[in-house]
Design a protein around this motif. Sequence first.
Motif, PDB file in Angstrom:
ATOM      1  N   PRO A  36       0.824  -1.220   0.000  1.00  0.00           N
ATOM      2  CA  PRO A  36       0.000   0.000   0.000  1.00  0.00           C
ATOM      3  C   PRO A  36       0.854   1.264   0.000  1.00  0.00           C
ATOM      4  CG  PRO A  36      -0.885  -1.604   1.545  1.00  0.00           C
ATOM      5  CD  PRO A  36       0.438  -2.141   1.087  1.00  0.00           C
ATOM      6  N   GLU A  37       1.974   1.247   0.721  1.00  0.00           N
ATOM      7  CA  GLU A  37       2.845   2.418   0.787  1.00  0.00           C
ATOM      8  C   GLU A  37       3.426   2.748  -0.587  1.00  0.00           C
ATOM      9  OE1 GLU A  37       2.378   0.548   4.682  1.00  0.00           O
ATOM     10  OE2 GLU A  37       3.099  -0.248   2.758  1.00  0.00           O
ATOM     11  N   LYS A  97       2.178   1.789  -3.510  1.00  0.00           N
ATOM     12  CA  LYS A  97       1.107   2.110  -4.446  1.00  0.00           C
ATOM     13  C   LYS A  97       0.676   3.571  -4.335  1.00  0.00           C
ATOM     14  CE  LYS A  97      -2.259  -0.856  -5.088  1.00  0.00           C
ATOM     15  NZ  LYS A  97      -3.344  -1.827  -4.802  1.00  0.00           N
ATOM     16  N   ALA A  98       1.020   4.205  -3.224  1.00  0.00           N
ATOM     17  CA  ALA A  98       0.676   5.618  -3.054  1.00  0.00           C
ATOM     18  C   ALA A  98       1.535   6.522  -3.925  1.00  0.00           C
ATOM     19  CB  ALA A  98       0.829   6.019  -1.585  1.00  0.00           C
ATOM     20  N   SER A  99       2.721   6.031  -4.325  1.00  0.00           N
ATOM     21  CA  SER A  99       3.639   6.885  -5.077  1.00  0.00           C
ATOM     22  C   SER A  99       3.981   6.354  -6.467  1.00  0.00           C
ATOM     23  CB  SER A  99       4.943   7.083  -4.297  1.00  0.00           C
ATOM     24  OG  SER A  99       5.576   5.842  -4.044  1.00  0.00           O
ATOM     25  N   LYS A 148       3.394   7.100 -11.380  1.00  0.00           N
ATOM     26  CA  LYS A 148       2.000   7.277 -11.010  1.00  0.00           C
ATOM     27  C   LYS A 148       1.227   7.996 -12.116  1.00  0.00           C
ATOM     28  CE  LYS A 148      -1.018   6.774  -7.613  1.00  0.00           C
ATOM     29  NZ  LYS A 148      -1.334   5.426  -7.063  1.00  0.00           N
TER      30      LYS A 148
END
Length: 248
Positions: free
Chosen positions: A96-97, A99-101, A216
């Motif tokens: 998740p960390e 996928k945020a960037s 992204k």
Amino acid sequence: MNLRTVVSTLALALGLSIAPAHAERVLSVGTDATFAPFESLNNNKEVVGFDADLIKAIAQKSGLKIKIVNTPWEGLFAGLNNGERDIVIAAVTITPERKASMDFSEPYFEAKQLIIVREGSKVIKLADLKGKKVGVQNGTTGDTVSQKAFGKTSSDIRRYENIVLALTELRAGGIEAVVADNGVAKNYLANNKNHKLKTLEDASFSKEYYGIAVKKGNKALLDQINKGLAATKADGSYQKIYQQYFGN
């Protein structure tokens, strides 16, 4: 005579060359070639391994032109975000960390963490390493797992530039264990049987999935990668590459 013809004629007269206007851009693929069998350097300093073969197959299926560039792990994601790299494939676990960037392809490999210790060690699970020195590759999921178990600021977590350095320190007795992905751990032990190391599984370790990363929001490129990945699985190419490095 149009402008391009004039320019081309002049360039020819001067002994210069001009790339065709329609020349397809070569995409830069970043990987950290210290993580065999996923990526490493051969004697000719070329990047080889499971990830290298897979991204080449994906590129062929999706019509992409690529160049694989060996990049230190610490600079992989920064290079992706600042445009130095278009794609990253380096046994990167989807989290998740992350996928945020950055954006990830569909998963292409299932993995999990293993504990590596010296033969004769009394350690049987991660909890047994509390208060002991544990080696990890900086910024990897092995690092994350160790932080969750022993605390983010624990001085017992020793971080290394790559797993080989951590395993070398383990053999020398400087640390009690190394936490690393199963693929690289098993490959190292299989090729260094005289190092007298062994792997341990821990029930607290969950499954992980590797993905191919792009900047992204780059949906167009991500769609091409996913299309190529699906095609390699559909025609058996993926299975052949997998068997080459991991057997059945």
